[in-house]
Design an enzyme around this catalytic site. Structure first.
Site, mmCIF file in Angstrom:
data_model
loop_
_atom_site.group_PDB
_atom_site.id
_atom_site.type_symbol
_atom_site.label_atom_id
_atom_site.label_comp_id
_atom_site.label_asym_id
_atom_site.label_seq_id
_atom_site.Cartn_x
_atom_site.Cartn_y
_atom_site.Cartn_z
ATOM 1 C CG HIS A 127 -35.405 13.642 110.579
ATOM 2 N ND1 HIS A 127 -36.421 14.308 111.370
ATOM 3 C CD2 HIS A 127 -35.501 14.400 109.377
ATOM 4 C CE1 HIS A 127 -36.746 15.581 110.669
ATOM 5 N NE2 HIS A 127 -36.258 15.525 109.631
ATOM 6 C CG HIS A 129 -32.540 15.578 105.586
ATOM 7 N ND1 HIS A 129 -33.609 14.795 105.495
ATOM 8 C CD2 HIS A 129 -33.026 16.717 106.583
ATOM 9 C CE1 HIS A 129 -34.731 15.386 105.883
ATOM 10 N NE2 HIS A 129 -34.643 16.309 106.752
ATOM 11 C CG HIS A 306 -34.274 40.745 89.210
ATOM 12 N ND1 HIS A 306 -35.592 40.998 89.056
ATOM 13 C CD2 HIS A 306 -34.088 39.677 89.877
ATOM 14 C CE1 HIS A 306 -36.119 39.788 89.861
ATOM 15 N NE2 HIS A 306 -34.992 39.162 90.093
ATOM 16 C CG HIS A 308 -31.385 35.874 91.018
ATOM 17 N ND1 HIS A 308 -31.293 36.975 91.965
ATOM 18 C CD2 HIS A 308 -32.644 35.834 90.611
ATOM 19 C CE1 HIS A 308 -32.719 37.269 92.402
ATOM 20 N NE2 HIS A 308 -33.437 36.672 91.229
ATOM 21 C CD GLU A 313 -36.043 34.401 92.242
ATOM 22 O OE1 GLU A 313 -36.562 35.108 92.782
ATOM 23 O OE2 GLU A 313 -35.482 34.935 91.105
ATOM 24 C CD GLU A 367 -36.718 36.889 95.587
ATOM 25 O OE1 GLU A 367 -37.375 37.888 95.013
ATOM 26 O OE2 GLU A 367 -35.310 37.027 95.670
#
Length: 416
Positions: A127, A129, A306, A308, A313, A367
């Site tokens: 397949h 995508h 923190h 990002h 995330e 993550e």
């Protein structure tokens, strides 16, 4: 007599005040009335009340922060958590799959995820995508086969810890090699189940006139009479022993679709509380739209405060138990509890931490960012690199405290 009694009482109070706190006479103690450990929305002061109607006791016990256990939570923060255990499994002769898409977790705009299991020899059918696919093997081993638009190809074995990345439109398949094999899939599109996202080869062939197939492949049209009418998705097979021959170029070096993390040594992260393996375009050049970090955190350790700056995330918790508070600005913050099999999304630029709440078990999570690199800004480092008097005045804390803040990131702090 009354005056003498008052005088003696005053002297006894003065004597008691001069004693250290742990030597003071102890009277009856007020018992804390928190019901969170019993799955009841009652805090230490007695605010709240027990459930009297229908509730899922096990879910309440697993999620004390949904019962308002964190007094710092405030405002309205949408749900940012989805458990794969809440996803509908699709079973096939050779294994199963279950997904988390935007209809499950509406705040996850950038990323969709899936768990997939293959028996030995089973194939995720051929397949492609219209979005990129990222995979991480966490049980068994698999064989991947892929071809790009230039006719370059790759056939490679992946073990536990190894990663693949198939760019948008790349043709591919995955086969299980051990008795049982399982992996995490990530796609850089939250609405992954939309029509026109995944294309199966047999589905296409069965919906193409046989006369066209015969002309295209240069064979008799009857060859295609046995192609499955409904795509099998995952089908049984035997482990491939075939090879690819010819003069076509292999996908290797900077073009490789595979990153063998299992063959790398991952050092302790700054802070000393665990390990952090970053896999993004800087060490896995083909992965231009999905960046990742694989994190292991020791018991009671903390992923420092923190945010990002470059993406949402998306997280998958593989082992252990965790707690995270997500701050989205405007006095809005909410705490979530996580365990193995949970996914989550933290909104773009939202402030947060992740804490391992176990006294004995390591916490492992992945993550994911829809970006070419992993990036974060440390709250402690930011404050330490800002003039100390400005920080002290803003937060109303002693200047000496600001001066002690570390100027280097402490990404994973040791448990305490």
């Amino acid at each position: 007599m009354k005056l003498l009694s008052l005088a003696l009482h005053s002297l006894s109070l003065a004597a008691a005040a001069s004693l250290p706190r742990d030597e003071l006479p102890q009277g009856p103690q007020l018992q804390k009335r928190s019901g969170f450990a019993q799955g009841q929305p009652i805090d230490d002061t007695g605010r709240g009340a027990p459930f009297s109607g229908g509730t899922n006791k096990q879910i309440d016990l697993q999620n004390p922060d949904n019962l308002a256990a964190q007094g710092t939570d405030s405002g309205l923060v949408p749900n940012l958590k989805w458990s794969f255990s809440d996803s509908k499994i699709r079973i096939f002769p050779g294994g199963w799959t279950r997904t988390q898409v935007i209809t499950d977790l509406p705040q996850s705009h950038d990323i969709a995820g899936a768990q997939q299991h293959l028996k030995k020899g089973a194939l995720r059918e051929l397949h492609w995508h219209r979005v990129a696919e990222w995979g991480y093997v966490y049980a068994g081993s698999v064989l991947i086969s892929a071809v790009d638009e230039q006719g370059r190809y790759q056939v490679d074995k992946l073990d536990v810890g190894d990663i693949w990345y198939f760019p948008k439109g790349s043709a591919h398949t995955v086969q299980g090699l051990d008795e049982e094999n399982e992996y995490l899939l990530v796609f850089d599109e939250g609405n992954f189940e939309a029509v026109g996202t995944t294309f199966m080869v047999d589905d296409w062939i069965t919906h193409t006139p046989k006369s066209i197939l015969a002309k295209n492949f240069g064979v008799n049209a009857s060859i295609f009479d046995t192609v499955p009418a409904a795509d099998p998705y995952i089908l049984n097979g035997t482990v491939s022993t075939g090879t690819v021959s010819g003069t076509n170029t292999k996908l290797d070096g900077n073009s490789s679709y595979v990153y063998h993390l299992s063959k790398k040594t991952v050092p302790l992260a700054p802070g000393g509380g665990g390990t952090l393996a970053i896999v993004d375009s800087r060490n896995f050049p083909i992965a231009t739209t999905i960046a990742a970090a694989i994190v292991t955190l020791e018991p009671r350790g903390l992923r420092e405060l923190h945010w990002h700056p470059n993406a949402e995330e998306w997280l998958y918790f593989s082992q252990g138990k965790a707690r995270a508070t997500v701050f989205i600005g405007g006095a809005n913050a909410r705490t979530f509890d996580f365990s193995a099999g949970d996914t989550a999304v933290f909104p773009d630029n939202s402030g947060h931490y992740i804490e391992n709440t176990s006294d004995t078990e390591k916490l492992i999570w992945i993550e994911i960012y829809k970006n070419d690199r992993v990036a974060d800004i440390s709250l402690t480092q930011w404050l330490a690199l800002t003039p100390a008097d400005i920080v002290a005045n803003t937060l109303k804390i002693p200047l000496s405290v600001v001066n002690q803040l570390k100027k280097e990131k402490q990404i994973l702090l040791k448990g305490s």
